[in-house]
Enzyme design. Structure first.
Site, PDB file in Angstrom:
ATOM      1  CB  THR A  27      40.686  55.355  10.355  1.00  0.00           C
ATOM      2  OG1 THR A  27      40.623  54.322   9.349  1.00  0.00           O
ATOM      3  CG2 THR A  27      39.955  56.785  10.063  1.00  0.00           C
ATOM      4  CB  VAL A  86      42.168  48.534   1.212  1.00  0.00           C
ATOM      5  CG1 VAL A  86      42.241  47.313   1.937  1.00  0.00           C
ATOM      6  CG2 VAL A  86      40.870  48.462   0.281  1.00  0.00           C
ATOM      7  CE  LYS A  87      46.878  53.395   7.820  1.00  0.00           C
ATOM      8  NZ  LYS A  87      46.402  54.223   9.239  1.00  0.00           N
ATOM      9  CB  VAL A  88      47.563  46.419   3.369  1.00  0.00           C
ATOM     10  CG1 VAL A  88      47.854  45.020   3.230  1.00  0.00           C
ATOM     11  CG2 VAL A  88      46.305  46.448   2.418  1.00  0.00           C
TER      12      VAL A  88
END
Ligand code: E4P
Length: 218
Positions: A27, A86-88
């Protein structure tokens, strides 16, 4: 190659999952906004719903852009469910946070990657996934698939464990070419996954088989 669906739409996620070929979900803030999901509690509740549908890695993107805030936000996301990644973003503070998460055993997806140098940095920091954006490079007259090829080569040269997650995959040929190149994962909309089913010779062949079978069973 793993198939991730690139959406926050629960019915598309369920449909892809029911097909039996889905390995995860990505997402981003734009995809969440497209579904009308706003506000901290609603966003967190939505990620939980996605985790209840799909037993696989679910990328949830941080909004923060400073190290301390990325860490705080990322840890709260990771606490939601063991499958949260965790998208960083690929920024200086993001790289520092990816190193921190990697040492804590929290999975990460380094997003907004548009060059091989950025991908190298993400791998050095210990990212679980790196997300080069194929379609967005194509949009600016740069070959997105060549970048996937370059990154796969570089990671193979040194045995980096970071998985190449081809993102911004817009059509079936993007997906098939990512598979030829050896991307570890592709993320794409449901329409691209369903597009893999289509061939006119399959449709006409099946129609003939069924018609011939019907003749003998009158
Ligand atoms: C996924 O991780 C990316 O955010 C996404 O694939 C971007 O796709 P788009 O370029 O079609 O918006």
């Amino acid at each position: 190659m793993k198939f991730f669906i690139d959406t926050a739409n629960l019915s598309d996620i369920q449909e892809a999952y029911d097909l039996g070929v889905l390995d995860g979900v990505t997402t981003n803030p734009s995809l969440m906004a497209k579904e009308g999901i706003f506000g901290h509690d609603n966003v967190m509740a939505h990620y939980k719903k996605i985790c209840e549908i799909v037993d696989g890695d679910i990328s949830a993107e941080v909004i923060a852009t400073t190290f301390d805030e990325i860490v705080r936000e990322g840890e709260a996301l990771a606490d939601l469910h063991p499958n949260i990644v965790v998208k960083v973003p690929m920024i200086r503070e993001g790289i520092k946070a990816i190193r921190y998460f990697s040492e804590k055993g929290i999975k990460t997806n380094c997003t907004l990657v548009f060059s091989a140098g950025q991908a190298l940095l993400a791998a050095k920091a210990g990212a679980t996934y790196v997300s080069p954006f194929v379609g967005r490079l194509d949009d600016v007259s740069t070959n997105g698939l060549s970048l996937i090829e370059q990154i796969v080569q570089i990671y193979d040269n040194y045995g980096y464990q970071t998985e190449v997650l081809a993102a911004s995959v817009r059509h079936v040929m993007h997906l098939v070419q990512c598979a030829e190149i050896g991307a570890d994962v592709v993320t794409c909309p449901l329409s691209v996954i369903l597009g893999l089913l289509k061939h006119p010779l399959t449709d006409s062949g099946l129609a003939t088989f069924l018609a011939d079978h019907a003749k003998g069973n009158k």
